[in-house]
Design a protein around this motif. Structure first.
Motif, PDB file in Angstrom:
ATOM      1  N   GLY A   3       0.446  -6.772   5.395  1.00  0.00           N
ATOM      2  CA  GLY A   3       0.500  -6.456   3.980  1.00  0.00           C
ATOM      3  C   GLY A   3      -0.505  -5.382   3.620  1.00  0.00           C
ATOM      4  O   GLY A   3      -1.382  -5.025   4.422  1.00  0.00           O
ATOM      5  N   ALA A   4      -0.396  -4.860   2.415  1.00  0.00           N
ATOM      6  CA  ALA A   4      -1.334  -3.852   1.940  1.00  0.00           C
ATOM      7  C   ALA A   4      -2.696  -4.484   1.678  1.00  0.00           C
ATOM      8  O   ALA A   4      -2.802  -5.674   1.365  1.00  0.00           O
ATOM      9  CB  ALA A   4      -0.805  -3.199   0.667  1.00  0.00           C
ATOM     10  N   VAL A   5      -3.743  -3.688   1.806  1.00  0.00           N
ATOM     11  CA  VAL A   5      -5.105  -4.153   1.550  1.00  0.00           C
ATOM     12  C   VAL A   5      -5.599  -3.563   0.241  1.00  0.00           C
ATOM     13  O   VAL A   5      -5.610  -2.338   0.073  1.00  0.00           O
ATOM     14  CB  VAL A   5      -6.051  -3.743   2.698  1.00  0.00           C
ATOM     15  CG1 VAL A   5      -7.483  -4.140   2.377  1.00  0.00           C
ATOM     16  CG2 VAL A   5      -5.601  -4.377   4.009  1.00  0.00           C
ATOM     17  N   ASP A   6      -5.977  -4.423  -0.697  1.00  0.00           N
ATOM     18  CA  ASP A   6      -6.508  -3.950  -1.978  1.00  0.00           C
ATOM     19  C   ASP A   6      -7.882  -3.324  -1.780  1.00  0.00           C
ATOM     20  O   ASP A   6      -8.657  -3.734  -0.908  1.00  0.00           O
ATOM     21  CB  ASP A   6      -6.604  -5.109  -2.977  1.00  0.00           C
ATOM     22  CG  ASP A   6      -5.242  -5.572  -3.460  1.00  0.00           C
ATOM     23  OD1 ASP A   6      -4.293  -4.757  -3.435  1.00  0.00           O
ATOM     24  OD2 ASP A   6      -5.118  -6.744  -3.852  1.00  0.00           O
ATOM     25  N   GLY A 395      -7.756   9.077   1.252  1.00  0.00           N
ATOM     26  CA  GLY A 395      -8.122   9.612  -0.051  1.00  0.00           C
ATOM     27  C   GLY A 395      -7.164   9.194  -1.142  1.00  0.00           C
ATOM     28  O   GLY A 395      -7.580   8.772  -2.232  1.00  0.00           O
ATOM     29  N   ARG A 396      -5.875   9.294  -0.880  1.00  0.00           N
ATOM     30  CA  ARG A 396      -4.888   8.900  -1.886  1.00  0.00           C
ATOM     31  C   ARG A 396      -4.938   7.400  -2.161  1.00  0.00           C
ATOM     32  O   ARG A 396      -4.773   6.958  -3.295  1.00  0.00           O
ATOM     33  CB  ARG A 396      -3.476   9.309  -1.425  1.00  0.00           C
ATOM     34  CG  ARG A 396      -3.252  10.806  -1.368  1.00  0.00           C
ATOM     35  CD  ARG A 396      -1.763  11.119  -1.225  1.00  0.00           C
ATOM     36  NE  ARG A 396      -1.197  10.483  -0.049  1.00  0.00           N
ATOM     37  CZ  ARG A 396      -1.179  11.018   1.163  1.00  0.00           C
ATOM     38  NH1 ARG A 396      -1.732  12.209   1.365  1.00  0.00           N
ATOM     39  NH2 ARG A 396      -0.627  10.374   2.174  1.00  0.00           N
ATOM     40  N   ALA A 397      -5.162   6.613  -1.101  1.00  0.00           N
ATOM     41  CA  ALA A 397      -5.262   5.163  -1.287  1.00  0.00           C
ATOM     42  C   ALA A 397      -6.418   4.816  -2.213  1.00  0.00           C
ATOM     43  O   ALA A 397      -6.292   3.957  -3.091  1.00  0.00           O
ATOM     44  CB  ALA A 397      -5.430   4.477   0.065  1.00  0.00           C
ATOM     45  N   GLU A 398      -7.541   5.476  -2.026  1.00  0.00           N
ATOM     46  CA  GLU A 398      -8.729   5.168  -2.819  1.00  0.00           C
ATOM     47  C   GLU A 398      -8.631   5.708  -4.233  1.00  0.00           C
ATOM     48  O   GLU A 398      -8.971   5.028  -5.200  1.00  0.00           O
ATOM     49  CB  GLU A 398      -9.972   5.725  -2.129  1.00  0.00           C
ATOM     50  CG  GLU A 398     -11.264   5.478  -2.876  1.00  0.00           C
ATOM     51  CD  GLU A 398     -11.577   4.004  -3.022  1.00  0.00           C
ATOM     52  OE1 GLU A 398     -11.994   3.585  -4.121  1.00  0.00           O
ATOM     53  OE2 GLU A 398     -11.421   3.245  -2.044  1.00  0.00           O
ATOM     54  N   LEU A 399      -8.166   6.932  -4.386  1.00  0.00           N
ATOM     55  CA  LEU A 399      -8.189   7.579  -5.692  1.00  0.00           C
ATOM     56  C   LEU A 399      -7.045   7.143  -6.596  1.00  0.00           C
ATOM     57  O   LEU A 399      -7.233   6.970  -7.801  1.00  0.00           O
ATOM     58  CB  LEU A 399      -8.135   9.097  -5.529  1.00  0.00           C
ATOM     59  CG  LEU A 399      -9.372   9.777  -4.931  1.00  0.00           C
ATOM     60  CD1 LEU A 399      -9.098  11.245  -4.704  1.00  0.00           C
ATOM     61  CD2 LEU A 399     -10.581   9.594  -5.824  1.00  0.00           C
ATOM     62  N   GLN A 405      -2.017   1.118   2.716  1.00  0.00           N
ATOM     63  CA  GLN A 405      -0.847   0.686   3.475  1.00  0.00           C
ATOM     64  C   GLN A 405      -0.885   1.362   4.840  1.00  0.00           C
ATOM     65  O   GLN A 405      -0.941   2.585   4.915  1.00  0.00           O
ATOM     66  CB  GLN A 405       0.447   1.104   2.788  1.00  0.00           C
ATOM     67  CG  GLN A 405       0.710   0.532   1.431  1.00  0.00           C
ATOM     68  CD  GLN A 405       1.994   1.115   0.843  1.00  0.00           C
ATOM     69  OE1 GLN A 405       2.927   1.460   1.557  1.00  0.00           O
ATOM     70  NE2 GLN A 405       2.016   1.252  -0.474  1.00  0.00           N
ATOM     71  N   ASP A 406      -0.842   0.570   5.914  1.00  0.00           N
ATOM     72  CA  ASP A 406      -0.726   1.190   7.228  1.00  0.00           C
ATOM     73  C   ASP A 406       0.744   1.435   7.536  1.00  0.00           C
ATOM     74  O   ASP A 406       1.630   1.151   6.712  1.00  0.00           O
ATOM     75  CB  ASP A 406      -1.426   0.358   8.301  1.00  0.00           C
ATOM     76  CG  ASP A 406      -0.716  -0.957   8.602  1.00  0.00           C
ATOM     77  OD1 ASP A 406       0.280  -1.286   7.923  1.00  0.00           O
ATOM     78  OD2 ASP A 406      -1.171  -1.667   9.525  1.00  0.00           O
ATOM     79  N   LEU A 407       1.018   1.973   8.719  1.00  0.00           N
ATOM     80  CA  LEU A 407       2.397   2.307   9.072  1.00  0.00           C
ATOM     81  C   LEU A 407       3.288   1.076   9.095  1.00  0.00           C
ATOM     82  O   LEU A 407       4.418   1.109   8.596  1.00  0.00           O
ATOM     83  CB  LEU A 407       2.424   3.009  10.440  1.00  0.00           C
ATOM     84  CG  LEU A 407       3.804   3.402  10.975  1.00  0.00           C
ATOM     85  CD1 LEU A 407       4.488   4.379  10.032  1.00  0.00           C
ATOM     86  CD2 LEU A 407       3.684   3.998  12.378  1.00  0.00           C
TER      87      LEU A 407
END
Length: 460
Positions: A3-6, A395-399, A405-407
Motif C-alpha cells: 500500500g501507499a505510505v503516508d 519530490g512529487r510525493a512530498e510536495l 507509491q512504489d511500483l
C-alpha cells in the motif's frame, strides 16, 4: 511495502522498503527542512534535487506595500546559477563539469527544482554546491539585467515554436483565470517589468528552511546526507536550531473554473496547424488518477492507441497525434494534440472530440484494458531505472501527494481499474466544456464545429 505510505508533515522520521528492495527514508528536521532519500541497490550514481513548492501560480500582482512578482519564479531559476559570495557562476559550472556531472533546474506551475546527477563519490560536493546556490544567491544587479535578456530570448524562441504557443493558449483556455492557466516562464511584458526588488522579495519569502525539500535517489546513505546537508546550510548562515513546521501542502479541493474562450485561433503562415482539443481534468489527488492513466494509455498514448490508429493509420490526417492528462493540486487538464495540414484542421479537430465521445458511449474492450496495464507497468519499470525519475517521484510525493507509491502499489491500483471505470470517466470528461486551440493557417469557421458554443479569440 504493502500500500501507499503516508507522509505526515509532523512525523520526524520514517523508513521503509519499497519495490526492488530500495530503502526509502525521510527526516523532517526541527527547522522544517525535509530530506527524503531512496537508496537503490547496486547504484553507482545519485540524483539530488532541492525543491520549493513555489511555481508560476504563486506569483501575484502589485499589492499594498509589495511589488508585483509576475515572472519572479522563472527569473530565480536563472539567477541562482549566477553566483554566491563563495562561488562565481563559473565556479558552479566547473564543480559539475570537472566530475562529469549534470546540473540544471526547472520551473513548473506549482514548484521549482534545482538538481544534479553525479557519481556516488561526488554527492557531498553536489549537495554543498546546490545548498550554496539555494541559500546564498547574490542576485547581482548586472547579472539580473543580463538574465532579463536571456529570458526574453528564451521566450522569443518559445514564441517561434507553434507547438509551444498552442500549449500556452490551451492552458489559458481550459483553466481560464485560474493562476495555473498562466505561462510558466512569464511573458515578455512581465519579464521586462520585473524588478530586482520584487525578485529578491520573492526569494526571501519562499526560500526558507520550512520551504526546502531535498530528495536524493541512487547511491545514497541517508544519515550521511542529512549531516552533509545540515553542515552546508549552517555554513550558509541558516539558523537550523530555530524550530519551524514545514509549510502546509496545497489544498486538494478542486477549484471552481471559469474557462476561457471555447475557440482560440492564432493565425500564422505555417505549413501545418497545431491543434489542441480538451477539457478540465482531474486533480492530482483524485482517486480516479489510475483510471485516467489507463484511459490515456488506451486513448492516446502509443502507436496502438485509438487516436493514433484513427487519425494517422486509418485516415493519414496527421503525423503526430496523442493525448495527455497533467494534474495539479486543485485543477487538471485532459487534452488531445494533432499536427495537420490547414485544409484538414476542421476535420481533425472534430475527429479528436468525436473519438472521446465514442469512448464515453461505447467503452473499452478487455483487450485494450489488458494492453494498457502492460504498457503502464512496463513504462514505469523502465523509467525507474533512472535515478532522476526516482528523485522526482520523491519530490512529487512530498510536495503534492502527501504519500509515496512504489511500483508495486502503482501497478495494484492500475490492476483494479475496470472497463466501467474508464467509460464512466470518459463520460465525465465529455460532459465538461471543450476548448479548441489552433495555431497556423486556419480560421474560426473551419474549427467552430469542434468547440462548444462560446466566444472565440482570433489573433492575427
Amino acid at each position: 511495502m504493502n500500500g501507499a505510505v503516508d507522509l505526515p508533515l509532523e512525523l520526524p522520521e520514517l523508513s521503509f522498503r519499497a519495490a526492488g528492495e530500495s530503502l526509502v527514508r525521510r527526516s523532517v528536521l526541527p527547522s522544517g527542512v525535509r530530506v527524503l532519500s531512496e537508496q537503490v541497490p547496486g547504484a553507482r550514481s545519485a540524483t539530488v534535487g532541492f525543491w520549493v513548492a513555489v511555481g508560476s501560480r504563486d506569483e501575484h500582482p502589485t499589492e499594498a506595500g509589495h511589488p508585483a512578482t509576475y515572472g519572479s519564479t522563472h527569473f530565480l531559476e536563472h539567477l541562482l546559477f549566477k553566483g554566491t559570495a563563495e562561488r562565481t557562476a563559473l565556479d558552479i559550472a566547473v564543480s559539475f563539469d570537472a566530475v562529469g556531472g549534470e546540473h540544471n533546474a526547472l520551473t513548473a506551475k506549482e514548484y521549482t527544482c534545482y538538481y544534479a546527477k553525479v557519481q556516488d563519490r561526488d554527492l557531498p560536493m553536489a549537495v554543498g554546491v546546490l545548498a550554496d546556490m539555494f541559500t546564498s544567491s547574490l542576485l547581482d544587479p548586472d547579472e539580473f539585467e543580463n538574465e532579463r535578456g536571456v529570458i526574453l530570448e528564451e521566450l522569443s524562441m518559445a514564441g517561434d515554436d507553434p507547438a509551444d504557443v498552442a500549449n500556452e493558449r490551451f492552458f489559458e483556455a481550459v483553466l481560464g483565470a485560474h493562476p495555473l492557466g498562466r505561462p510558466i516562464g512569464g511573458t515578455p511584458e512581465t519579464i521586462r517589468a520585473a524588478t530586482r526588488e520584487a525578485v529578491h522579495e520573492h526569494y526571501r519569502a519562499n526560500y526558507r528552511p520550512q520551504d526546502l525539500v531535498v530528495t536524493v535517489a541512487g547511491a545514497v546513505d541517508h544519515d550521511a546526507l542529512v549531516a552533509e546537508l545540515e553542515a552546508a546550510l549552517r555554513l550558509a548562515g541558516w539558523q537550523l536550531d530555530v524550530a519551524a513546521a514545514p509549510v502546509a501542502r496545497r489544498s486538494a479541493v478542486p477549484a471552481p473554473l471559469e474557462v476561457g474562450p471555447a475557440l482560440t485561433v492564432v493565425e500564422r503562415p505555417l505549413e501545418q496547424v497545431n491543434l489542441l482539443v480538451g477539457v478540465p481534468g482531474l486533480v492530482a489527488s483524485d482517486e480516479r488518477r489510475p483510471t485516467m492513466s489507463v484511459l490515456n494509455a488506451i486513448f492516446g498514448s502509443g502507436m496502438s492507441s485509438r487516436l493514433f490508429q484513427q487519425v494517422r493509420e486509418r485516415r493519414g490526417l496527421a503525423y503526430a497525434v496523442y493525448s495527455f492528462a497533467p494534474a495539479y493540486s486543485d485543477a487538471g487538464v485532459f487534452g488531445m494534440y494533432a499536427g495537420c495540414a490547414p485544409a484538414k484542421a476542421g476535420t481533425v479537430a472534430a475527429l479528436l472530440r468525436s473519438e472521446l465521445e465514442r469512448l464515453a458511449e461505447h467503452g473499452v474492450t478487455a483487450e485494450e484494458l489488458a494492453r494498457a496495464a502492460g504498457q503502464l507497468g512496463g513504462a514505469s519499470a523502465l523509467a525507474l531505472e533512472d535515478s532522476d525519475t526516482r528523485m522526482s517521484r520523491l519530490g512529487r510525493a512530498e510536495l503534492t501527494l502527501g504519500e509515496f507509491q512504489d511500483l508495486d502499489e502503482a501497478l495494484r491500483r492500475i490492476a483494479r481499474v475496470t472497463a466501467d471505470d474508464v467509460q464512466q470517466l470518459a463520460a465525465d470528461l465529455v460532459s465538461r466544456p471543450f476548448s479548441v486551440v489552433a495555431v497556423g493557417a486556419t480560421d474560426e469557421a473551419a474549427l467552430s464545429g469542434a468547440a462548444d458554443a462560446a466566444p472565440a479569440t482570433v489573433v492575427a
